[in-house]
Design an enzyme around this catalytic site. Structure first.
Site, mmCIF file in Angstrom:
data_model
loop_
_atom_site.group_PDB
_atom_site.id
_atom_site.type_symbol
_atom_site.label_atom_id
_atom_site.label_comp_id
_atom_site.label_asym_id
_atom_site.label_seq_id
_atom_site.Cartn_x
_atom_site.Cartn_y
_atom_site.Cartn_z
ATOM 1 N N HIS A 82 -88.343 -9.657 34.320
ATOM 2 C CA HIS A 82 -87.294 -10.350 33.560
ATOM 3 C C HIS A 82 -87.644 -10.318 32.082
ATOM 4 O O HIS A 82 -88.786 -10.596 31.704
ATOM 5 C CB HIS A 82 -87.150 -11.802 34.013
ATOM 6 N N ARG A 168 -75.683 -27.294 28.349
ATOM 7 C CA ARG A 168 -76.610 -27.187 27.211
ATOM 8 C C ARG A 168 -75.926 -26.555 26.016
ATOM 9 O O ARG A 168 -76.146 -26.957 24.870
ATOM 10 C CB ARG A 168 -77.837 -26.343 27.614
ATOM 11 N N LYS A 187 -83.593 -18.793 38.243
ATOM 12 C CA LYS A 187 -82.812 -17.605 38.638
ATOM 13 C C LYS A 187 -83.720 -16.603 39.349
ATOM 14 O O LYS A 187 -83.381 -16.062 40.387
ATOM 15 C CB LYS A 187 -82.194 -16.946 37.398
HETATM 16 N N1 URA Z 1 -81.894 -17.152 29.343
HETATM 17 C C1 URA Z 1 -81.599 -17.956 30.391
HETATM 18 O O1 URA Z 1 -81.327 -17.484 31.473
HETATM 19 N N2 URA Z 1 -81.623 -19.276 30.175
HETATM 20 C C2 URA Z 1 -81.924 -19.825 28.995
HETATM 21 O O2 URA Z 1 -81.949 -21.028 28.897
HETATM 22 C C3 URA Z 1 -82.214 -18.982 27.926
HETATM 23 C C4 URA Z 1 -82.201 -17.626 28.136
#
Ligand code: URA
Length: 447
Positions: A82, A168, A187
């Site tokens: 990632h 957010r 994720k």
């Molecule tokens: N990428 C994400 O998936 N979440 C975040 O909070 C910032 C970058």
């Protein structure tokens, strides 16, 4: 338990327990705790931070909000990579088929671009027909058939992240390291992985611009991954300048196709090879039940020689074709990239002076590419797959006055002037050749 008491505790600098954090997240997803209370909690976290234990609990609660891929029936070590995102950062489209060709399984849930940063899903979506909205059953089929998939987020997996991220965005609480770490890791930990390599970017085009902040985010995410039984390591890599030569969706995809056939820009090669070596090393650590070691030069070289074999002999490119086919894309467009979207207007950018490029600001290049149509300002906007920038000369290269060193690609010529100004605002040229910049700043391993 009452939400208001937990918000007060966090507001006053207290530490919440795992069950308290789950109560808030689960309660909100089930509709029992209103959005305004979760938003107030997020602001309290933004202001007071979270301990690593709280961040791990938040990540766990987010993973539990949806389905986790159950990959028990799929043979092989499951590994993903990632990146925290950047400009021209296309390594995932090279790494996933490469690692699959080498026998690993790569179940990859990726994101779309926002602002100056690109997204893997947008890049792949420039292949006609390619679907990134497959359901869990189809994803499992792709994984068995091609050894990898790259799909967008689904409703079934981690709904809490989707909801909290939107909240957010609307409450000015995006820039919080524990919230970022929990969002990214929840994720990835929903993918059912054995191992994960993180590419935490630092520099002007990165989420964490400051090197120490990037290292802090990397350490926190490695700790979260390991606490959940996933072998995790992080590379902190440079994003002061764009990676590779292409910025923009179809342009970057074409660069990935060339790379999988063995033709790489030097910086893209260095970062891709390092990430690939670490993916293989973590997979070995999983198979051998050992702890990952800091890779010395000779081991790194051994991995790189092995990796190069799979590129040179065409196995990695063949895997990309298999995946494109499995995800309903037109593989002919990968075999013959001239079938991919191309822009109606291509404008060369001339160097204003003779000299060496000493700076190519990734943020400015990403912003210029977005103006040309390659990026979006809001999540619900479309992108133009053909738009973007090809960078002929990179930092350290010599340029001559009035000679092209980049090209702007767009279907909207009214954007060319502003995009060129923004692009040039990020370029510095000097008479003195600069020293080579470090691309890999650090490797963070479990402590
Ligand atoms: N990428 C994400 O998936 N979440 C975040 O909070 C910032 C970058």
């Amino acid at each position: 338990m009452r939400a208001v008491d937990l918000i007060r505790k966090k507001r006053n600098g207290g530490e919440l327990s795992g069950p308290e954090i789950s109560f808030l997240v689960e309660g909100n997803i089930k509709g029992q705790i209103p959005d305004y209370q979760l938003a107030a909690f997020l602001m309290a976290v933004y202001a007071n931070g979270m301990s690593p234990e709280e961040t791990i609990a938040l990540t766990g609660a987010m993973v539990s909000s949806g389905k986790k891929l159950d990959l028990g029936s799929v043979q092989g070590v499951k590994v993903d990579k990632h990146s925290t995102g950047g400009v021209g950062d296309k390594t995932q489209i090279i790494l996933a088929p490469l690692m699959a060709a080498m026998g690993l399984k790569v179940p990859s849930i990726a994101g779309r671009g926002l602002g100056h940063t690109g997204g893997t899903i947008d890049k792949l979506s420039s292949i006609p027909g390619f679907r990134t909205d497959l359901g869990v059953e189809e994803l499992m089929e792709c994984l068995r058939a091609s050894g990898f998939f790259i799909n967008g987020q689904t409703e079934e997996i981690n709904p809490a992240d989707k909801k909290i991220y939107a909240m957010r965005d609307a409450t000015a609480t995006v820039e919080s390291l524990p919230l970022i770490a929990a969002s990214i890791m929840s994720k990835k930990l929903s993918e059912g992985l054995d191992a994960l390599v993180l590419d935490v970017k630092t520099g002007s085009g990165a989420l964490t611009k400051d090197l120490e902040e990037a290292k802090g985010l990397a350490s926190l995410m490695v700790r979260i991954g390991e606490s959940m039984g996933v072998r995790t390591a992080a590379l902190v890599t440079d994003m002061d300048a764009p990676l590779g030569r292409a910025v923009g969706n179809a342009l970057e995809l074409k660069e990935c196709i060339s790379a999988l056939k063995g033709s790489f820009a030097p910086d893209l090669m260095e970062v891709t090879m390092a990430l690939a070596a670490w993916m293989l090393h973590l997979a070995d650590a999983v198979s051998e039940e050992t702890r990952p070691q800091r890779l010395g030069e000779s081991l790194l070289k051994r991995y790189k020689d092995e990796i190069w074999d799979y590129i040179e002999h065409g196995d990695a490119f063949a895997k990309l074709l298999e995946c494109v086919d499995a995800q309903h894309g037109n593989a002919d467009a990968v075999l013959n990239p001239s079938l991919l979207p191309t822009a109606s207007h291509i404008k060369p950018v001339l160097s204003p002076w003779n000299g060496y490029i000493t700076k190519m600001d990734a943020f400015a290049v990403g912003h210029a590419s977005m103006l040309l149509g390659a990026g979006r300002g809001r999540m619900d906007e479309d992108v133009d797959p053909a738009a973007g920038i090809i960078i002929g000369k990179k930092p350290g290269d010599a340029v001559s006055a009035e000679t092209p060193f980049a090209t702007l690609h767009t279907n909207d010529p009214s954007k060319l002037k502003e995009a060129e100004e923004v692009f040039l605002s990020g370029i510095e040229i000097s008479g003195r050749e600069p020293s080579k910049k470090k691309l890999i700043h650090d490797v963070i391993l479990p402590g």
